[in-house]
Design a protein around this motif. Sequence first.
Motif, PDB file in Angstrom:
ATOM      1  N   ARG A 225       4.242  -2.789   3.379  1.00 11.76           N
ATOM      2  CA  ARG A 225       4.338  -2.043   4.637  1.00 11.76           C
ATOM      3  C   ARG A 225       3.885  -2.851   5.851  1.00 11.76           C
ATOM      4  O   ARG A 225       3.869  -2.341   6.964  1.00 11.76           O
ATOM      5  N   ALA A 226       3.500  -4.106   5.621  1.00 10.15           N
ATOM      6  CA  ALA A 226       3.183  -4.986   6.746  1.00 10.15           C
ATOM      7  C   ALA A 226       3.360  -6.431   6.314  1.00 10.15           C
ATOM      8  O   ALA A 226       3.048  -6.796   5.189  1.00 10.15           O
ATOM      9  N   ASN A 227       3.912  -7.244   7.223  1.00 11.97           N
ATOM     10  CA  ASN A 227       3.980  -8.698   7.059  1.00 11.97           C
ATOM     11  C   ASN A 227       3.140  -9.311   8.171  1.00 11.97           C
ATOM     12  O   ASN A 227       3.249  -8.902   9.318  1.00 11.97           O
TER      13      ASN A 227
ATOM     14  N   THR B 175       5.025  -4.329  11.135  1.00 10.52           N
ATOM     15  CA  THR B 175       4.464  -3.206  10.393  1.00 10.52           C
ATOM     16  C   THR B 175       5.425  -2.019  10.354  1.00 10.52           C
ATOM     17  O   THR B 175       6.168  -1.767  11.311  1.00 10.52           O
ATOM     18  N   MET B 176       5.400  -1.300   9.250  1.00 12.69           N
ATOM     19  CA  MET B 176       6.259  -0.142   9.054  1.00 12.69           C
ATOM     20  C   MET B 176       5.775   1.034   9.896  1.00 12.69           C
ATOM     21  O   MET B 176       4.574   1.258  10.027  1.00 12.69           O
ATOM     22  N   LEU B 177       6.728   1.791  10.452  1.00 16.74           N
ATOM     23  CA  LEU B 177       6.408   2.971  11.240  1.00 16.74           C
ATOM     24  C   LEU B 177       6.791   4.240  10.484  1.00 16.74           C
ATOM     25  O   LEU B 177       7.817   4.284   9.807  1.00 16.74           O
TER      26      LEU B 177
ATOM     27  N   PRO C  58       9.157   3.981  -4.603  1.00 16.02           N
ATOM     28  CA  PRO C  58       9.153   5.233  -3.837  1.00 16.02           C
ATOM     29  C   PRO C  58       7.751   5.534  -3.294  1.00 16.02           C
ATOM     30  O   PRO C  58       6.809   5.706  -4.067  1.00 16.02           O
ATOM     31  N   GLY C  59       7.610   5.546  -1.987  1.00 14.51           N
ATOM     32  CA  GLY C  59       6.339   5.896  -1.365  1.00 14.51           C
ATOM     33  C   GLY C  59       5.273   4.827  -1.409  1.00 14.51           C
ATOM     34  O   GLY C  59       4.146   5.036  -0.938  1.00 14.51           O
TER      35      GLY C  59
ATOM     36  N   GLU D 141       0.849  -1.188   0.000  1.00 13.69           N
ATOM     37  CA  GLU D 141       0.000   0.000   0.000  1.00 13.69           C
ATOM     38  C   GLU D 141       0.886   1.240   0.000  1.00 13.69           C
ATOM     39  O   GLU D 141       2.098   1.157   0.197  1.00 13.69           O
ATOM     40  N   TYR D 142       0.269   2.407  -0.230  1.00 13.62           N
ATOM     41  CA  TYR D 142       1.009   3.657  -0.092  1.00 13.62           C
ATOM     42  C   TYR D 142       1.471   3.802   1.357  1.00 13.62           C
ATOM     43  O   TYR D 142       0.704   3.557   2.287  1.00 13.62           O
TER      44      TYR D 142
END
Length: 256
Positions: free
Chosen positions: A217-219, A236-238, A212-213, A8-9
């Motif tokens: 963003r999550a496993n 998850t990405m922070l 880029p961007g 996702e974005y």
Amino acid sequence: ILAANRVEYYHRTSQSADLGDNSSEILSGLDMEEGKEGGSWLGISKKGKMATLTNYRQPQINKHAKGRGALVTNFLTSEMDRYSYLKKVALEGHLYNGFNLIAADLSTNNRDVIYYYGNKGDPEPLFLNPGVYGLSNSLLDTPWKKLQYGKRLFSDVIKHNQNLQKEALVQELIKLLNNQDPQLPDPAMEDQGKDYVLPFLNKYAALCVRCPGYGTRANTVILVNGEGHVTFTERTMLNADITQWKSSTYQFQLQI
């Protein structure tokens, strides 16, 4: 055993999976994007309902279509069984942009029952026999090269880690989900994505997408054993920063 990436974005507002004070019946990430609040991409309930969703890649999307994330949360909160729910969804499938939805009832008393429906595929929900399945942004088990590669890696991890503790198995699966080796050439992926996908093809053709961007963003790894014990791990990405990650693990017993 389920291993899944959310692509996702990075800046799209969302909430990580959380059981709060442990009184919550449902464990799932939540989309908090304006107009899409409360939708999800993957979740499981203590009653044994599980659902996961992917978008079907299409060059043109309808910006006025219904939000797909509600398909997951509606199932997790409904009293309908998986087949009846997917039959209902199939009747309304044309109201959404392309999607794939897996709905499961996990039971320790009877065998697990899992169904799949994609609104770009067959009109009837498909019963999934025991086995290994792969789902990306085409129909279930469409032989995209990265999907075939991922299934091979997944099968190898399961085969070689039967004697490991589940924590070690989870880490091996998360390592798999972060594989960035592009599986090219892939005419099938190119054909479905048309010109839209070509500039990013070498990124999209990997299990872990890094643009880029935008990207993975999550496993999430979900393990459910024969006694109905659930281990749910989310990495998850922070702060939309690919160098910052948080891992959380939740464990509970299915109430069935």
